[in-house]
Design a protein around this motif. Structure first.
Motif, PDB file in Angstrom:
ATOM      1  N   LEU A   1     -48.803  83.320  -9.466  1.00 42.80           N
ATOM      2  CA  LEU A   1     -49.886  83.938  -8.688  1.00 42.80           C
ATOM      3  C   LEU A   1     -49.316  85.089  -7.878  1.00 42.80           C
ATOM      4  O   LEU A   1     -48.108  85.120  -7.583  1.00 42.80           O
ATOM      5  N   GLY A   2     -50.188  86.015  -7.517  1.00 36.40           N
ATOM      6  CA  GLY A   2     -49.732  87.126  -6.700  1.00 36.40           C
ATOM      7  C   GLY A   2     -50.883  87.846  -6.036  1.00 36.40           C
ATOM      8  O   GLY A   2     -52.051  87.515  -6.218  1.00 36.40           O
TER       9      GLY A   2
ATOM     10  N   ASP B   1     -45.383  88.297  -5.620  1.00 32.29           N
ATOM     11  CA  ASP B   1     -45.687  87.372  -6.711  1.00 32.29           C
ATOM     12  C   ASP B   1     -44.851  86.110  -6.551  1.00 32.29           C
ATOM     13  O   ASP B   1     -43.677  86.166  -6.142  1.00 32.29           O
ATOM     14  N   PHE B   2     -45.460  84.982  -6.896  1.00 34.45           N
ATOM     15  CA  PHE B   2     -44.750  83.712  -6.966  1.00 34.45           C
ATOM     16  C   PHE B   2     -44.798  83.267  -8.426  1.00 34.45           C
ATOM     17  O   PHE B   2     -45.868  82.900  -8.924  1.00 34.45           O
TER      18      PHE B   2
ATOM     19  N   PHE C   1     -41.054  90.678  -4.678  1.00 36.88           N
ATOM     20  CA  PHE C   1     -41.744  91.679  -3.860  1.00 36.88           C
ATOM     21  C   PHE C   1     -41.912  92.942  -4.688  1.00 36.88           C
ATOM     22  O   PHE C   1     -40.963  93.426  -5.301  1.00 36.88           O
ATOM     23  N   ILE C   2     -43.119  93.462  -4.718  1.00 36.67           N
ATOM     24  CA  ILE C   2     -43.468  94.594  -5.553  1.00 36.67           C
ATOM     25  C   ILE C   2     -43.696  95.810  -4.667  1.00 36.67           C
ATOM     26  O   ILE C   2     -44.485  95.763  -3.723  1.00 36.67           O
ATOM     27  N   ILE C   3     -43.014  96.912  -4.965  1.00 47.16           N
ATOM     28  CA  ILE C   3     -43.155  98.142  -4.188  1.00 47.16           C
ATOM     29  C   ILE C   3     -43.287  99.312  -5.151  1.00 47.16           C
ATOM     30  O   ILE C   3     -42.375  99.588  -5.928  1.00 47.16           O
ATOM     31  N   GLY C   4     -44.432  99.966  -5.113  1.00 43.90           N
ATOM     32  CA  GLY C   4     -44.611 101.205  -5.856  1.00 43.90           C
ATOM     33  C   GLY C   4     -44.612 101.069  -7.358  1.00 43.90           C
ATOM     34  O   GLY C   4     -44.362 102.035  -8.071  1.00 43.90           O
ATOM     35  N   GLN C   5     -44.901  99.877  -7.878  1.00 43.31           N
ATOM     36  CA  GLN C   5     -44.891  99.685  -9.316  1.00 43.31           C
ATOM     37  C   GLN C   5     -46.213 100.114  -9.924  1.00 43.31           C
ATOM     38  O   GLN C   5     -47.208 100.311  -9.238  1.00 43.31           O
TER      39      GLN C   5
END
Length: 839
Positions: free
Chosen positions: A797-798, A812-813, A833-837
């Motif tokens: 999930l995220g 996201d987990f 951890f998502i940054i700028g994707q």
């Protein structure tokens, strides 16, 4: 209630007189004065009433009634009386306006809900201090809250609103406190849904037709069994539509009832009358001159003898759910016939066979007269108008309006959810119309400012991205707000540094080079420097460095065939790798250079719907090939001999370094990639996104081998924070970063993904959506080991948050169901951890 009081006050205007006055007698106003409990200035009240000295009035007449109406409509008074006093023999009269101010709201107490919900209730009902407390305010507040909780499944919710006057108040104005008592009760679950009278369609099929009203089922997760009256009424329509889809056009709900059970649940009982089954008979087109019967029959796709389906017939005539669908209305609307109408009429139903006439009024072709845009304060008009598909003088086309909305949304400069086309001045006589597009600008520039520890030290990052830049105004000081904007160009700067490495990059792109066609020119330059780690000092040794200089120039153009969603791109790139006494796992040599000159060709097709942040339909695919020159064909080097010498155990390290310098002086390779995403709205705003991707890195000459650059690294969040060797980081959540490929990377990978998204908000300030995912992927170094279905799998999930100033952020987990290479236990949970994707 308010209108009732106004009426009552007008009817019951009290007339007090010192002389015998007769109704209907005319009088001249001698004086006007104000009495009662009011804080308003008397002159203000008199002026607002429109009554004047010297004016002729009649007891119970129109002017007195109008005065009461005006005062009442001000919403400032709780009672209004008008008295006739001091009537003289010469028919002069004094007017007394007696009134009481409405009380103002002092404090509101809310009982029965959590503290966090109280502010929400106050805002939704405008319950602020000094608001006038009217009967209407009390009633609407009560009704609003009652309906709100009923919509959430609290069928027995009760709301009580009371007021009490503030006592011992030093303020002269009358004030009241309000108390709101909310008793939501328990959510009312639907224990059962029972149908009576259905013989043709089974209960299960009818329950399935009711999309929002479900009976209790412990294994169903997405739809709960709560009762919401509005949803239930809508589902009764869906129920009849299900019958119409199966030929029962006369089906109807005879009666429906609610049974309250002892266990605080309800049961729904629905009595239906199915009627007879019908089939389609002859279908004739009447009034069509532009299109033949045969052509319209192909669009309608209904044959004589087919089971009657009223729902599908309506969609084939005009599908409101798909404004760009293939139906008869759109056939006309997309070729200029804006004023056309299409009506199916039943002309016979003998023997349960329905003959139809599709009656068409074509009207005159319509042409766009004026095309305008409003709302763009930053973006220049020419940037918008070049994306608009509706031009003055061109034939009207609904498809071109829809496409314009999509193109403006894809720019990223506007809130895609708020782009509205407004058709104005439609004139069926002369066949013209105007259209105005309303846009709502949003920030398109982004800033990246990060600091953290990694790789043995502090890493600082500064990134600036201006996605609506204006190069022509770069020397115009007045245009800096804070930078020149409005021409749709992109400019980006990124700096990253620690004690072990430094990277600098600059890129610029112009999407409409020359301003005539969508011909994009893009360019970038980057420089990276990495220092060797000194284990003795545990610091960077700046005498040992690995430097990379990269330059890329690319062009792309929109194609017209097979359709204009296709984009053809080409790029020429060069990287120079310079090793200065630097030990690297990529080469055996520590001093020397390597060069990478490559040509990239790509074909993409992106027709995703409107919002690039949260697409709700369409697809996006890309295929590309990156190619170097086949140097081994003409440089005269015998790479077979070099390979044998390198593999010989007797070869010295110094000689191996020389061989590697020769092998990688100019990198020789080809690289093919494919990626495809699809988007489908499976329910309202609930979007399914399947995805597949594949990559292959090959060598022209097997003796020379696959290069150690440009490789694929699978696993983790997909962020390539610091990569000097052209590697590509492939996201596979549920596993550590780059953990599913060998240390040197892979030359082949494939990945499958299935993502389900639901928006929390799609507002201008921030777009937030939750997601769940299933993923699987694998990476290998040869086709002998490649099995596209032998995958490392994960699920999780995220959530994603997109803010124009900062780009995409998320967390996201993921749970990895398979072990990492070389291990035997499944990997388990990972946090990413998502940054700028990419979205």
């Amino acid at each position: 209630m308010k209108n009732f009081y106004a009426f009552l006050l007008i009817i019951l205007v009290t007339v007090s007189q010192s002389l015998n006055a007769q109704t209907g007698e005319k009088y001249i106003i001698n004086d006007i004065f104000v009495t009662g409990n009011t804080a308003f200035n008397a002159n203000t009240i008199i002026t607002f009433s429109k009554l004047k000295k010297g004016q002729e009035v009649t007891i119970g007449g129109e002017k007195i009634g109008e005065a009461v109406k005006k005062l009442w409509k001000s919403n400032l008074f709780s009672s209004i009386d008008i008295y006739f006093t001091n009537i003289t023999d010469d028919n002069k009269v004094d007017i007394e306006i007696n009134l009481s101010d409405l009380p103002e709201l002092n404090e509101v107490t809310i009982e029965g809900v959590k503290k966090g919900k109280k502010d929400e209730i106050l805002d939704e009902n405008n319950l602020k201090q000094r608001v006038k407390v009217t009967e209407n305010l009390i009633t609407t507040t009560k009704n609003y809250l009652t309906n709100k909780y009923k919509k959430k499944g609290f069928l027995n919710a009760k709301v009580n609103v009371t007021t009490s006057e503030v006592t011992n108040d030093s303020i002269e104005k009358k004030r009241v406190n309000m108390r709101i008592d909310i008793d939501k009760g328990n959510k009312v679950k639907i224990k059962s849904i029972t149908f009576n009278g259905n013989e043709k369609l089974k209960d299960k099929k009818l329950r399935k037709a009711m999309k929002n009203t479900k009976q209790k089922n412990p294994i169903r997760l997405l739809k709960r069994s709560k009762y919401v009256e509005a949803d239930y009424k809508e589902d009764l329509v869906s129920l009849i539509d299900k019958y119409k889809e199966n030929g029962y056009r006369d089906a109807r709900v005879v009666k429906d009832s609610i049974i309250y059970n002892d266990d605080q649940t309800i049961s729904l009982v629905i009595d239906v009358e199915e009627g007879e089954k019908y089939t389609f008979g002859k279908i004739d087109f009447v009034g069509n001159t532009v299109y033949s019967d045969e052509f319209l029959s192909q669009i309608l796709r209904i044959e004589e003898g087919d089971t009657y389906n009223g729902v599908e017939l309506k969609k084939r005539i005009a599908n409101e759910e798909k404004p760009d669908g293939i139906d008869i209305t759109n056939v006309y609307q997309n070729t200029g016939y804006m004023f056309s109408t299409i009506n199916p009429v039943e002309v016979s139903a003998d023997g349960n066979v329905i003959d139809l006439e599709i009656r068409i009024t074509e009207g005159k072709p319509a042409y766009f007269n004026s095309v305008t845009v409003k709302g763009n304060d930053v973006t220049n008009d020419h940037v918008i108008y070049r994306e608009i598909r509706t031009r003055p003088g061109e034939l009207y086309s609904r498809a071109n309006i829809i496409r314009t909305i999509r193109e403006l949304g894809q720019l990223g400069f506007f809130n895609a959810q708020a782009i509205v086309p407004d058709i104005k001045n439609p004139n069926p006589v002369d066949g013209t119309l105007d259209i105005e597009y309303t846009v709502e600008e949003q920030g398109s520039s982004q800033i990246e400012l990060q600091g953290g520890y990694g790789g043995g030290g502090f890493i600082g990052t500064l990134g600036l991205s201006f996605n609506n830049f204006s190069l022509r105004n770069i020397f115009n000081g007045e245009a800096y707000k804070p930078v020149p904007r409005g021409d749709g160009q992109s400019l980006a700067l990124r700096l990253q540094a620690s004690q072990f490495f430094q990277t600098y990059s600059f890129s610029f792109s112009e999407p409409w080079l020359g301003g005539k066609k969508p011909f994009q020119l893009s360019s970038s330059i980057s420089y990276s420097k990495q220092f060797q780690f000194n284990p003795a000092t545990r610091r960077a040794d700046r005498s040992q460095s690995f430097n990379i200089l990269g330059i890329t120039v690319g062009i792309s153009t929109r194609l017209k065939e097979p359709d204009d969603y296709f984009l053809f791109s080409q790029a020429l790139s060069y990287q120079n790798y310079n090793l200065n006494n630097f030990r690297s796992g990529l080469f055996q040599f520590q001093n020397g250079t390597s060069n990478n000159l490559a040509y990239t060709i790509g074909l993409t097709r992106n027709n995703t719907y409107n919002d690039p942040i949260y697409p709700t339909g369409g697809s996006n695919f890309a295929i590309s090939a990156k190619l170097s020159l086949p140097y081994s064909l003409f440089n005269g080097v015998d790479y077979g001999a070099l390979r044998e010498e390198r593999d010989n155990p007797a070869t010295t390290p110094e000689r191996i370094a020389e061989i590697d310098q020769e092998r990688f002086k100019w990198l020789e390779f080809y690289k093919v990639k494919f990626k495809a995403d699809w988007y489908a709205e499976v329910a309202k705003k609930l979007v399914l996104r399947p995805s597949v991707e594949f990559g292959f890195l090959g060598a022209y000459n097997n003796d020379r081998g696959v290069i150690p650059f440009e490789r694929f690294f699978l696993g983790g969040d997909g962020l390539g924070n610091f990569a000097l060797d052209g590697r590509e980081i492939i996201q596979l959540r549920g596993y550590p970063n780059q953990s599913l490929s060998s240390q040197d990377g892979a030359s082949i990978y494939n990945k499958f993904s299935l993502e389900l998204r639901y928006p929390i908000t799609l507002g201008q300030g921030a777009k937030i959506y939750a997601l769940s995912f299933l993923e699987g992927g694998a990476s290998v170094n040869s086709f002998r080991d490649f099995n596209p279905f032998n995958l490392q799998r994960s699920a999780g999930l995220g959530v994603r948050i997109f803010m124009p100033a900062f780009g995409l952020l998320g967390i996201d987990f993921g749970h990895g169901f398979d072990p990492l290479p070389g291990q035997s236990q499944k990997n388990g949970w990972e946090t990413h951890f998502i940054i700028g994707q990419q979205f």
